[in-house]
Scaffold this motif. Structure first.
Motif, short mmCIF file in Angstrom:
data_model
loop_
_atom_site.label_atom_id
_atom_site.label_comp_id
_atom_site.label_asym_id
_atom_site.label_seq_id
_atom_site.Cartn_x
_atom_site.Cartn_y
_atom_site.Cartn_z
N ILE A 181 0.37 -1.26 -0.02
CA ILE A 181 -0.61 0.00 0.36
C ILE A 181 0.91 1.31 -0.10
O ILE A 181 0.77 2.20 -0.66
N ALA A 182 2.15 1.15 0.62
CA ALA A 182 3.13 2.23 1.08
C ALA A 182 3.47 2.26 -0.28
O ALA A 182 3.31 3.54 -1.21
N ILE A 183 4.19 1.53 -1.04
CA ILE A 183 4.48 1.28 -2.72
C ILE A 183 3.32 2.54 -3.58
O ILE A 183 3.36 3.15 -4.54
N LEU A 184 2.18 1.39 -3.54
CA LEU A 184 1.25 2.12 -4.45
C LEU A 184 0.71 3.36 -3.95
O LEU A 184 0.70 4.22 -5.23
N ASP A 185 1.03 4.06 -2.68
CA ASP A 185 0.61 5.29 -2.39
C ASP A 185 1.83 6.87 -3.09
O ASP A 185 1.44 7.85 -3.37
N LYS A 186 3.00 5.76 -2.84
CA LYS A 186 3.98 6.96 -3.69
C LYS A 186 4.27 6.93 -4.97
O LYS A 186 4.95 7.33 -5.43
N GLY A 187 3.31 5.90 -5.59
CA GLY A 187 3.78 5.36 -6.99
C GLY A 187 4.50 5.06 -7.36
O GLY A 187 5.07 5.14 -8.17
N GLN A 188 5.40 4.08 -6.59
CA GLN A 188 6.86 3.44 -7.13
C GLN A 188 6.24 2.16 -8.15
O GLN A 188 7.96 1.42 -7.64
#
Length: 71
Positions: free
Chosen positions: A62-69
């Motif tokens: 989720i953190a990766i998705l939120d950062k668009g990474q």
């Protein structure tokens, strides 16, 4: 004789499920009763460490998705 910590229950299963259990029991070298018990116990064996690890992985995704990474 049944162990004092064990009880007997009766359940209804489809013929297909019984066939699958018979095959699995034979493959694992267990009785059908032992196979059913092992499978039921396994569903409860996902301990807190496994759950925590899964939640940590989900939070990471989720953190990766939120950062668009995520490419």
């Amino acid at each position: 004789m049944t162990s004092p910590d064990r009880i007997t229950i009766h359940i209804r299963l489809t013929a297909s499920l019984v066939r699958q259990l018979k095959v699995s029991a034979a493959e694992s070298g267990r009785s059908m009763n032992a196979e059913v018990a092992a499978r039921i116990e396994r569903t409860f064996s996902a301990d807190d460490a496994d759950r925590k690890r899964a939640l940590d992985l989900l939070a990471e995704v989720i953190a990766i998705l939120d950062k668009g990474q995520l490419d």
